[in-house]
Design an enzyme around this catalytic site. Structure first.
Site, mmCIF file in Angstrom:
data_model
loop_
_atom_site.group_PDB
_atom_site.id
_atom_site.type_symbol
_atom_site.label_atom_id
_atom_site.label_comp_id
_atom_site.label_asym_id
_atom_site.label_seq_id
_atom_site.Cartn_x
_atom_site.Cartn_y
_atom_site.Cartn_z
ATOM 1 N N ASP A 61 0.837 -1.203 0.000
ATOM 2 C CA ASP A 61 0.000 0.000 0.000
ATOM 3 C C ASP A 61 0.875 1.257 0.000
ATOM 4 O O ASP A 61 0.375 2.372 -0.080
ATOM 5 C CB ASP A 61 -1.018 -0.005 1.151
ATOM 6 C CG ASP A 61 -0.369 0.053 2.518
ATOM 7 O OD1 ASP A 61 0.868 -0.079 2.612
ATOM 8 O OD2 ASP A 61 -1.112 0.240 3.515
ATOM 9 N N SER A 62 2.212 1.053 0.055
ATOM 10 C CA SER A 62 3.133 2.173 -0.172
ATOM 11 C C SER A 62 2.868 2.813 -1.527
ATOM 12 O O SER A 62 3.328 3.925 -1.791
ATOM 13 C CB SER A 62 4.591 1.687 -0.093
ATOM 14 O OG SER A 62 4.774 0.541 -0.895
ATOM 15 N N ASP A 100 -1.138 -6.274 -0.380
ATOM 16 C CA ASP A 100 -1.179 -5.602 0.918
ATOM 17 C C ASP A 100 -2.615 -5.138 1.193
ATOM 18 O O ASP A 100 -3.191 -4.390 0.388
ATOM 19 C CB ASP A 100 -0.247 -4.378 0.833
ATOM 20 C CG ASP A 100 0.360 -4.026 2.164
ATOM 21 O OD1 ASP A 100 0.112 -4.730 3.147
ATOM 22 O OD2 ASP A 100 1.127 -3.038 2.186
ATOM 23 N N LYS A 130 -1.027 -9.494 2.923
ATOM 24 C CA LYS A 130 -0.298 -9.016 4.109
ATOM 25 C C LYS A 130 -1.205 -8.053 4.865
ATOM 26 O O LYS A 130 -1.967 -7.298 4.244
ATOM 27 C CB LYS A 130 0.993 -8.289 3.698
ATOM 28 C CG LYS A 130 1.716 -7.640 4.875
ATOM 29 C CD LYS A 130 3.087 -7.128 4.493
ATOM 30 C CE LYS A 130 3.092 -5.725 3.947
ATOM 31 N NZ LYS A 130 2.531 -4.701 4.857
ATOM 32 N N GLU A 132 -1.258 -5.479 8.662
ATOM 33 C CA GLU A 132 -0.430 -4.890 9.719
ATOM 34 C C GLU A 132 -1.039 -5.147 11.101
ATOM 35 O O GLU A 132 -2.259 -5.157 11.251
ATOM 36 C CB GLU A 132 -0.320 -3.372 9.503
ATOM 37 C CG GLU A 132 0.393 -3.007 8.223
ATOM 38 C CD GLU A 132 0.498 -1.487 8.025
ATOM 39 O OE1 GLU A 132 0.123 -0.716 8.941
ATOM 40 O OE2 GLU A 132 0.967 -1.078 6.949
ATOM 41 N N GLU A 199 9.451 -4.164 10.481
ATOM 42 C CA GLU A 199 9.820 -2.846 9.933
ATOM 43 C C GLU A 199 10.353 -1.927 11.030
ATOM 44 O O GLU A 199 9.725 -1.753 12.080
ATOM 45 C CB GLU A 199 8.608 -2.196 9.240
ATOM 46 C CG GLU A 199 8.954 -0.818 8.670
ATOM 47 C CD GLU A 199 7.964 -0.274 7.659
ATOM 48 O OE1 GLU A 199 7.005 -0.978 7.300
ATOM 49 O OE2 GLU A 199 8.167 0.879 7.227
HETATM 50 O O1 KIV Z 1 3.521 -1.106 1.686
HETATM 51 C C1 KIV Z 1 4.692 -1.522 1.661
HETATM 52 O O2 KIV Z 1 5.441 -1.326 0.694
HETATM 53 C C2 KIV Z 1 5.163 -2.288 2.810
HETATM 54 C C3 KIV Z 1 6.627 -2.554 2.895
HETATM 55 C C4 KIV Z 1 7.336 -1.357 3.387
HETATM 56 C C5 KIV Z 1 6.916 -3.758 3.726
HETATM 57 O O3 KIV Z 1 4.408 -2.615 3.660
#
Ligand code: KIV
Length: 300
Positions: A61-62, A100, A130, A132, A199
């Site tokens: 989600d970056s 994500d 993934k 969090e 992280e």
């Molecule tokens: O969103 C992302 O790119 C991430 C990485 C920094 C692990 O969660």
């Protein structure tokens, strides 16, 4: 920046190359082989990462920050994620693909969490998801993985909690906070995560967590003691110009390179040196003459 460029070897045609699975990552940990992971958000980047032999691709989600230009990851939606996951899935053949889960797609209820996790596999071609969080996410992890969807955890600096954490700052520097992170990692493993992203943790804490877990850890700003490493590809390539986090090793400066190419193009257009003959197409003389004759004839 690295001065010595490694040879550009594409490993995509290797006959021995197999699709990477969650089981591959677990075996890697057992045999002590390091795991490589990068983020991707589009087809050409996924293709290049896959051809470079990277084990796993995270559609992070970056993307909210490095592709969509938001200040943080909170505005990213399920639809944004699925759109980019689909493009990545078209580009990557071998890497394990992890989608994500964005802010508010798994926090409201576990039912929504399972349904949204399912969309990453069913609609967007991902192999895993993934999410969090630590102990507060155990029920969601259990239910998602019991639906047959592999789940990667993510603890330490969890960007979706940026406001709660008071900024993008390292985590687990005090003993009590560090102990909580060790416990969270073990709880996530017990709940069924196949791997956990660590992280922004102190190196020795990340190493201790990695040593205590059977599942692989993937570190970002967490030192060399993790079972694998991940970077945001736009940071590695120097494509994200707003800032480069201190822990990032920049392997290229593509923002500057793009600037050079765009300026050169503008100067060519303004100087009328582009397009040249080799960039243009032409009609055969006979057809040209026929056209002129026909137009003359039509004009009477
Ligand atoms: O969103 C992302 O790119 C991430 C990485 C920094 C692990 O969660």
């Amino acid at each position: 920046m690295s001065t010595e460029a490694p040879p550009l070897i594409s490993v995509s045609n290797s006959v021995k190359r197999k699709k990477v699975t969650t089981q591959t990552l677990r075996l890697r940990k057992q045999s002590g082989e390091i795991i490589s992971m990068l983020t991707a958000y589009d087809y050409p980047t996924a293709l290049a990462i896959d051809q470079a032999g990277i084990d796993a691709i995270l559609v992070g989600d970056s993307l909210g920050m490095v592709v969509l230009g938001y200040a943080n990851t909170l505005p990213v939606t399920m639809e944004d994620m699925l759109h980019h996951c689909k493009a990545v899935a078209r580009g990557a053949q071998f890497a394990l693909l992890i989608g994500d889960m964005p802010f508010m797609s798994y926090q409201v209820s576990t039912t929504e969490a399972v349904r949204n996790a399912g969309r990453f596999l069913q609609e967007a071609g991902m192999d895993a998801v993934k999410l969090e969080g630590g102990r507060e996410r155990l029920e969601a992890v259990r239910l998602i993985q019991s639906a047959g969807i592999p789940v990667m955890g993510h603890i330490g600096l969890t960007p979706q909690s940026v406001h709660q954490l008071g900024g993008f700052r390292p985590q687990g520097r005090e003993a009590a906070a560090a102990q909580r992170l060790v416990e969270d990692a073990l709880l996530l493993q017990d709940a069924g995560c196949f791997s956990i992203v660590l992280e922004s943790l102190p190196t020795r804490l990340a190493r201790l967590i990695s040593d205590r877990l059977d599942i692989p850890t993937i570190g970002i700003r967490a030192g060399a003691g993790c079972d694998g490493q991940v970077l945001v590809t736009h940071d590695l390539l120097g494509l994200f110009e707003r800032f480069t986090p201190r822990f990032v090793k920049k392997y290229a400066d593509l923002h500057a390179e793009m600037g050079r190419a765009f300026t050169a193009y503008r100067l060519d257009v303004e100087g009328k040196t582009f397009p040249a003959e080799e960039h243009s197409i032409e009609m055969p003389d006979s057809e040209w003459q026929a056209l002129l004759n026909a137009l003359d004839h039509a004009a009477g």
